[in-house]
Design a protein around this motif. Sequence first.
Motif, PDB file in Angstrom:
ATOM      1  N   GLU A  95       2.217  -0.397  -4.263  1.00  0.00           N
ATOM      2  CA  GLU A  95       1.977  -0.186  -5.452  1.00  0.00           C
ATOM      3  C   GLU A  95       0.873  -1.262  -6.101  1.00  0.00           C
ATOM      4  O   GLU A  95      -0.053  -0.769  -7.007  1.00  0.00           O
ATOM      5  N   ARG A  98      -2.512  -0.020  -4.730  1.00  0.00           N
ATOM      6  CA  ARG A  98      -3.010   1.111  -5.391  1.00  0.00           C
ATOM      7  C   ARG A  98      -3.464   0.496  -6.835  1.00  0.00           C
ATOM      8  O   ARG A  98      -4.515   0.712  -7.194  1.00  0.00           O
ATOM      9  N   ASP A 102      -7.271   0.939  -8.272  1.00  0.00           N
ATOM     10  CA  ASP A 102      -7.469   1.762  -9.332  1.00  0.00           C
ATOM     11  C   ASP A 102      -8.224   0.768 -10.160  1.00  0.00           C
ATOM     12  O   ASP A 102      -9.114   1.447 -10.902  1.00  0.00           O
TER      13      ASP A 102
END
Length: 175
Positions: A95, A98, A102
């Motif tokens: 997570e 990412r 991102d």
Amino acid sequence: GMGLADTVIVLSPGFARQFGEMFPAARLVVVPNVVEVDRFHPREGERRPGPPRVLAVGRLSREKGVWDLLEVAARLKTQGKPAQFILCGLAETPEEDRAVRDRARELQVEDCVDFRGVVRGDALAASYREADLFYLPSYAEIFPTVVLESLSYLLPLVTTDVPVIPEMFTVPDHG
């Protein structure tokens, strides 16, 4: 438990002072981390053409300042001062990985940030030789070996002023 040890090894004079205050009866010995000097040495030759290459080695997290590094990349890009950022390391969770990637996309810097993942041995040494500058924007460190590694390559170093790092650059006064 500290009272049971004959000797306690700490990684810096600062830690020796802190532990000494907490455990005045403890025998403390400073043994700093070391660098594999046969592998880590300066590159030879002139600086390569192109934008400066900024190396960061460590965990990809907020605490290690990676989000700040992405902000720096975005500001430089916006100001027309391109730089290539090389990040060697992993996030603690999928997570977080990412989220970091991102954020790079949101800031539109994915073209100037090279996420290399875990890099060790000769590949890590090659990353240091490729770099023009070492960047450690960390919020906390214990004794960052990457500082010693970057200095062994004679790389200019930009870092935050967190405990332990400044004392890596000072000569203790035994006076």
